[in-house]
Design a protein around this motif. Structure first.
Motif, PDB file in Angstrom:
ATOM      1  N   ASP A  13       0.812  -1.212   0.000  1.00  0.00           N
ATOM      2  CA  ASP A  13       0.000   0.000   0.000  1.00  0.00           C
ATOM      3  C   ASP A  13       0.852   1.272   0.000  1.00  0.00           C
ATOM      4  OD1 ASP A  13       0.942  -0.282   2.575  1.00  0.00           O
ATOM      5  OD2 ASP A  13      -1.037  -0.537   3.492  1.00  0.00           O
ATOM      6  N   VAL A  14       2.128   1.132  -0.364  1.00  0.00           N
ATOM      7  CA  VAL A  14       3.027   2.265  -0.502  1.00  0.00           C
ATOM      8  C   VAL A  14       3.510   2.334  -1.947  1.00  0.00           C
ATOM      9  CG1 VAL A  14       5.252   3.270   0.179  1.00  0.00           C
ATOM     10  CG2 VAL A  14       3.779   2.163   1.893  1.00  0.00           C
ATOM     11  N   VAL A  15       3.433   3.512  -2.546  1.00  0.00           N
ATOM     12  CA  VAL A  15       4.005   3.750  -3.869  1.00  0.00           C
ATOM     13  C   VAL A  15       5.369   4.393  -3.662  1.00  0.00           C
ATOM     14  CG1 VAL A  15       3.756   4.969  -6.056  1.00  0.00           C
ATOM     15  CG2 VAL A  15       1.733   4.039  -4.917  1.00  0.00           C
ATOM     16  N   ALA A  16       6.419   3.707  -4.056  1.00  0.00           N
ATOM     17  CA  ALA A  16       7.782   4.213  -3.863  1.00  0.00           C
ATOM     18  C   ALA A  16       8.551   4.088  -5.165  1.00  0.00           C
ATOM     19  CB  ALA A  16       8.497   3.455  -2.744  1.00  0.00           C
ATOM     20  N   LEU A  17       9.249   5.149  -5.534  1.00  0.00           N
ATOM     21  CA  LEU A  17       9.991   5.179  -6.788  1.00  0.00           C
ATOM     22  C   LEU A  17      11.170   6.121  -6.653  1.00  0.00           C
ATOM     23  CD1 LEU A  17       9.293   8.129  -8.442  1.00  0.00           C
ATOM     24  CD2 LEU A  17       7.034   7.046  -8.377  1.00  0.00           C
ATOM     25  N   THR A  18      12.082   6.040  -7.612  1.00  0.00           N
ATOM     26  CA  THR A  18      13.131   7.029  -7.713  1.00  0.00           C
ATOM     27  C   THR A  18      13.052   7.711  -9.067  1.00  0.00           C
ATOM     28  OG1 THR A  18      14.746   5.419  -8.540  1.00  0.00           O
ATOM     29  CG2 THR A  18      14.719   5.844  -6.160  1.00  0.00           C
ATOM     30  N   ASN A  19      13.315   8.996  -9.056  1.00  0.00           N
ATOM     31  CA  ASN A  19      13.479   9.776 -10.279  1.00  0.00           C
ATOM     32  C   ASN A  19      14.974  10.055 -10.387  1.00  0.00           C
ATOM     33  OD1 ASN A  19      13.833  12.150 -12.007  1.00  0.00           O
ATOM     34  ND2 ASN A  19      11.592  12.328 -11.960  1.00  0.00           N
ATOM     35  N   GLY A  20      15.606   9.463 -11.388  1.00  0.00           N
ATOM     36  CA  GLY A  20      17.054   9.518 -11.473  1.00  0.00           C
ATOM     37  C   GLY A  20      17.555  10.373 -12.616  1.00  0.00           C
ATOM     38  N   SER A  21      18.820  10.777 -12.517  1.00  0.00           N
ATOM     39  CA  SER A  21      19.471  11.565 -13.557  1.00  0.00           C
ATOM     40  C   SER A  21      20.972  11.424 -13.418  1.00  0.00           C
ATOM     41  CB  SER A  21      19.077  13.041 -13.447  1.00  0.00           C
ATOM     42  OG  SER A  21      19.862  13.853 -14.291  1.00  0.00           O
ATOM     43  N   SER A  22      21.665  11.442 -14.539  1.00  0.00           N
ATOM     44  CA  SER A  22      23.125  11.418 -14.506  1.00  0.00           C
ATOM     45  C   SER A  22      23.696  12.738 -14.007  1.00  0.00           C
ATOM     46  CB  SER A  22      23.665  11.124 -15.905  1.00  0.00           C
ATOM     47  OG  SER A  22      23.218  12.106 -16.831  1.00  0.00           O
ATOM     48  N   GLN A  23      22.848  13.755 -13.878  1.00  0.00           N
ATOM     49  CA  GLN A  23      23.294  15.097 -13.478  1.00  0.00           C
ATOM     50  C   GLN A  23      23.167  15.357 -11.977  1.00  0.00           C
ATOM     51  OE1 GLN A  23      24.482  17.008 -16.140  1.00  0.00           O
ATOM     52  NE2 GLN A  23      24.047  15.122 -17.280  1.00  0.00           N
ATOM     53  N   ARG A  24      22.583  14.432 -11.216  1.00  0.00           N
ATOM     54  CA  ARG A  24      22.308  14.698  -9.803  1.00  0.00           C
ATOM     55  C   ARG A  24      22.081  13.395  -9.068  1.00  0.00           C
ATOM     56  NH1 ARG A  24      17.096  13.149  -9.796  1.00  0.00           N
ATOM     57  NH2 ARG A  24      15.789  13.758 -11.577  1.00  0.00           N
ATOM     58  N   ASP A  25      21.945  13.498  -7.728  1.00  0.00           N
ATOM     59  CA  ASP A  25      21.532  12.341  -6.935  1.00  0.00           C
ATOM     60  C   ASP A  25      20.098  11.961  -7.306  1.00  0.00           C
ATOM     61  OD1 ASP A  25      23.929  12.268  -5.586  1.00  0.00           O
ATOM     62  OD2 ASP A  25      23.195  13.424  -3.865  1.00  0.00           O
ATOM     63  N   ARG A  26      19.788  10.709  -7.116  1.00  0.00           N
ATOM     64  CA  ARG A  26      18.410  10.259  -7.364  1.00  0.00           C
ATOM     65  C   ARG A  26      17.482  10.857  -6.317  1.00  0.00           C
ATOM     66  NH1 ARG A  26      19.321   3.952  -5.477  1.00  0.00           N
ATOM     67  NH2 ARG A  26      20.383   4.481  -3.531  1.00  0.00           N
ATOM     68  N   LEU A  27      16.235  11.051  -6.716  1.00  0.00           N
ATOM     69  CA  LEU A  27      15.216  11.535  -5.798  1.00  0.00           C
ATOM     70  C   LEU A  27      14.309  10.375  -5.445  1.00  0.00           C
ATOM     71  CD1 LEU A  27      14.027  14.299  -4.571  1.00  0.00           C
ATOM     72  CD2 LEU A  27      12.220  13.947  -6.279  1.00  0.00           C
ATOM     73  N   LEU A  28      14.183  10.093  -4.156  1.00  0.00           N
ATOM     74  CA  LEU A  28      13.266   9.074  -3.672  1.00  0.00           C
ATOM     75  C   LEU A  28      11.906   9.701  -3.434  1.00  0.00           C
ATOM     76  CD1 LEU A  28      12.671   6.210  -2.437  1.00  0.00           C
ATOM     77  CD2 LEU A  28      13.412   7.182  -0.239  1.00  0.00           C
ATOM     78  N   VAL A  29      10.865   9.042  -3.921  1.00  0.00           N
ATOM     79  CA  VAL A  29       9.491   9.504  -3.738  1.00  0.00           C
ATOM     80  C   VAL A  29       8.709   8.397  -3.054  1.00  0.00           C
ATOM     81  CG1 VAL A  29       7.412  10.358  -4.881  1.00  0.00           C
ATOM     82  CG2 VAL A  29       9.678  10.895  -5.831  1.00  0.00           C
ATOM     83  N   VAL A  30       8.128   8.708  -1.906  1.00  0.00           N
ATOM     84  CA  VAL A  30       7.356   7.730  -1.135  1.00  0.00           C
ATOM     85  C   VAL A  30       5.966   8.294  -0.891  1.00  0.00           C
ATOM     86  CG1 VAL A  30       7.165   6.449   1.025  1.00  0.00           C
ATOM     87  CG2 VAL A  30       9.420   6.809  -0.021  1.00  0.00           C
ATOM     88  N   THR A  31       4.950   7.597  -1.392  1.00  0.00           N
ATOM     89  CA  THR A  31       3.557   7.967  -1.143  1.00  0.00           C
ATOM     90  C   THR A  31       2.910   6.847  -0.346  1.00  0.00           C
ATOM     91  OG1 THR A  31       3.434   9.198  -3.218  1.00  0.00           O
ATOM     92  CG2 THR A  31       1.357   8.564  -2.205  1.00  0.00           C
ATOM     93  N   ASN A  32       2.502   7.161   0.865  1.00  0.00           N
ATOM     94  CA  ASN A  32       1.958   6.156   1.773  1.00  0.00           C
ATOM     95  C   ASN A  32       0.433   6.194   1.740  1.00  0.00           C
ATOM     96  OD1 ASN A  32       1.485   4.283   3.769  1.00  0.00           O
ATOM     97  ND2 ASN A  32       2.108   5.622   5.465  1.00  0.00           N
ATOM     98  N   LEU A  33      -0.163   5.141   1.196  1.00  0.00           N
ATOM     99  CA  LEU A  33      -1.615   5.014   1.169  1.00  0.00           C
ATOM    100  C   LEU A  33      -2.114   4.028   2.222  1.00  0.00           C
ATOM    101  CD1 LEU A  33      -0.607   5.751  -1.872  1.00  0.00           C
ATOM    102  CD2 LEU A  33      -2.929   5.138  -2.510  1.00  0.00           C
TER     103      LEU A  33
END
Length: 606
Positions: free
Chosen positions: A550-570
């Motif tokens: 029941d959690v949506v978790a992903l990373t938005n990544g780029s070679s130009q920066r650190d990855r961004l972790l996204v956590v949506t708790n349902l």
């Protein structure tokens, strides 16, 4: 709950240090786009509904000078472009989506000079301008249609529209069984010059919106000229209304698709002079226009948009764009509209209509990205617009509640506090996704639908054509509040507004939220600033494993920066962020460093 009752978080390290075993999936869902990708592949575009944005002259209806005066709000918000719903000359039978003159401005909105001033001011502020194009149908007051009525059967004038002989012994029955999206028959019979009942004309929407015949070369040439007219005035693109409806199946066969049933409708009282609708019936079946049928998603539409794309490309860089409003299923059919030689974007209605259920969100995000990637297009993301219940209200119901066409005072009411909390979390998830995004005016304030509007104020033709069986879209179109004081909450200098503002809107006014930590307005500003700084629109997307279902978790990544972790708790239980995660922004306050229910967090994660 007032909009300032939750807190936006920008404190590095908050929520970090927890030992939670999460990891990225081995296979990314979507690869990183080029850092120098065209503006439209990553843009955040803000929809302005002109009647309800800002009223400059005090007549209770928003106008172009009002829009121009409030554009700095959008510059401060951090969007890239604006899209304006129709402002053309129109009798306003469907709030401007019934166009009588595509090359002029309706006096209620201003003049062509006002449009030029608005476009220039937007460009000064770094905002691109996209305007609505309504090619499926015109107003019955368009000069072509009035000429068609006067010219009679078999005339060249009637060939520009969909006139047909009726069925039955005396032509008394409609040419086929098609039903209007707004309820009732999709055909209206005209009275000819000799006073006798004559041919029928097709209107997939209201009686006052006759469908063009897009097989006719004059129709195609006219709209190509209209595109050039507005491109020459400096617009940056077009949102194309009912993009999937222009071509109908040859022979106009009866539809055999399943239909939902609504209660009987009455003859529409605002039809053009000399015409009458099919007689009302006790039960009027309505076609579900999201499904394939003889009137939707015919292959011939793609030739039209390839021609339009060539016109836009002839204007050089920066790119002018086309965005399709195309309610098309499955996604493989929908992405045909955004192939490299057709449109640039298409609205992602699958995402808009997804339930607040983690599995559903993961599935639609994955399928949307895969479908768009298959044709080299960006996906777009949207949660609200002028045709649907605002997501701050929609999410105030239990997940899986059937989609509503408006909310009336007699309907079960949404939980306003719950809806806003989920809406903030949903927006934070959406703005972290790669591709483009669309916002609808007022959602940055957390506006709910107006759910207590008296029936006598309703103007959506759906309400009239179904005898109130469907509430319609007025609730999401109410003028927005700029200030918490005053008779029109800052909408204009006068007391009147074309639709009444609910009392609760004062709580959401811009002046109640601006500069207030934790307000929905400041949350949107924080999200949009971080999205731009981190170039999330061109990032990759990879699912994160290890959380409960029941959690949506992903990373938005780029070679130009650190990855961004996204956590949506349902889920019901708060969840931890992994060690080393540094919170960038959150849709609501954390609980001892944990992400609580209905909350989204963005965090840097090395």
């Amino acid at each position: 709950m007032t909009p300032s009752a939750t807190q936006t978080l920008n404190h590095p390290g908050l929520g970090a240090g927890h030992d939670v075993d999460v990891r990225e999936d081995a296979t990314p869902v979507h690869a990183e786009d080029r850092p120098d990708a065209a503006w439209w592949r990553q843009a955040v575009i803000y929809q302005i509904y002109p009647r309800s944005w800002a009223d400059h002259d005090g007549d209770g209806i928003g106008d172009l000078p009002g829009i121009t005066s409030r554009l700095p709000h959008l510059r401060a918000l951090g969007v890239d472009a604006i899209w304006l719903s129709p402002f053309y000359t129109s009798p306003q039978a469907d709030a401007g989506y019934d166009v009588a003159d595509y090359r002029d401005i309706d006096p209620i909105f201003g003049s062509l000079t006002d449009a030029d001033d608005m476009i220039a001011r937007a460009h000064e502020l770094g905002l691109k301008v996209i305007v609505d194009m309504v090619p499926n149908h015109s107003s019955d007051e368009h000069e072509w249609f009035t000429a068609a009525l006067a010219a009679g059967p078999g005339s060249a004038e009637r060939e520009r529209y969909m006139f047909r002989e009726g069925r039955g012994e005396h032509g008394e029955l409609p040419p086929n069984n098609w039903e209007s999206v707004f309820g009732g028959a999709a055909w209206t019979r005209v009275t000819e010059a000799d006073g006798k009942p004559g041919q029928w004309y097709l209107h997939i929407f209201d009686t006052k919106q006759p469908d063009f015949n897009w097989e006719h070369p004059e129709v195609r040439a006219e709209f190509e000229s209209i595109l050039r007219f507005w491109l020459d005035r400096g617009v940056d693109g077009f949102r194309v209304d009912v993009a999937h409806g222009l071509i109908k199946e040859q022979g106009l066969p009866d539809t055999e698709e399943e239909r939902t049933t609504m209660l009987g409708h009455s003859e529409h009282e605002h039809g053009p002079e000399g015409v009458s609708e099919a007689a009302p019936v006790e039960e009027a079946p309505r076609i579900d226009h999201t499904k394939r049928s003889p009137m939707w998603d015919q292959d011939g539409v793609h030739e039209i948009y390839r021609a339009w794309r060539r016109i836009l490309e002839s204007y050089g860089t920066p790119d002018r764009i086309l965005c399709a409003e195309a309610w098309v299923e499955p996604q493989e059919r929908a992405v045909a509209y955004v192939r490299s030689d057709e449109m640039h974007q298409a609205f992602n209605f699958d995402f808009l209509t997804a339930s607040w259920i983690a599995d559903d969100l993961r599935a639609v995000i994955t399928s949307s990205l895969h479908a768009a990637d298959s044709v080299g297009a960006p996906s777009t993301w949207v949660l609200s617009n002028h045709d649907v219940v605002r997501h701050a209200s929609r999410l105030g119901y239990a997940p899986g509640t059937p989609r509503m066409n408006g909310i009336s005072a007699t309907d079960p009411q949404p939980d306003r506090e719950l809806g806003l909390r989920r809406a903030r979390a949903a927006t934070a998830l959406m703005l972290a996704l790669p591709g483009g995004a669309y916002l609808y005016q007022g959602e940055e304030l957390g506006l709910p639908d107006s759910t207590d509007m008296p029936d006598e104020f309703r103007q959506d033709p759906t309400f009239a054509r179904t005898d109130g069986a469907e509430t319609g879209r007025d609730g999401c179109r109410v003028p927005i509040p700029w200030s918490s004081q005053g008779p029109s909450l800052g909408f204009g200098p006068g007391a009147s507004t074309w639709l009444p503002q609910p009392d609760v809107y004062a709580e959401y006014a811009v002046d109640r939220q601006e500069g207030v930590e934790g307000s929905t307005l400041e949350l949107y500003r924080s999200l949009l600033a971080a999205r731009r700084e981190l170039s999330l629109g061109t990032g990759s997307l990879t699912w994160v494993e290890g959380y409960a279902g029941d959690v949506v978790a992903l990373t938005n990544g780029s070679s130009q920066r650190d990855r961004l972790l996204v956590v949506t708790n349902l889920g019901e239980d708060a969840v931890a962020l992994p060690a080393g995660a540094e919170v960038v922004v959150a849709s609501g306050p954390l609980e001892d460093g944990l992400v609580p229910t209905d909350t989204t967090v963005w965090a840097r994660w090395s």
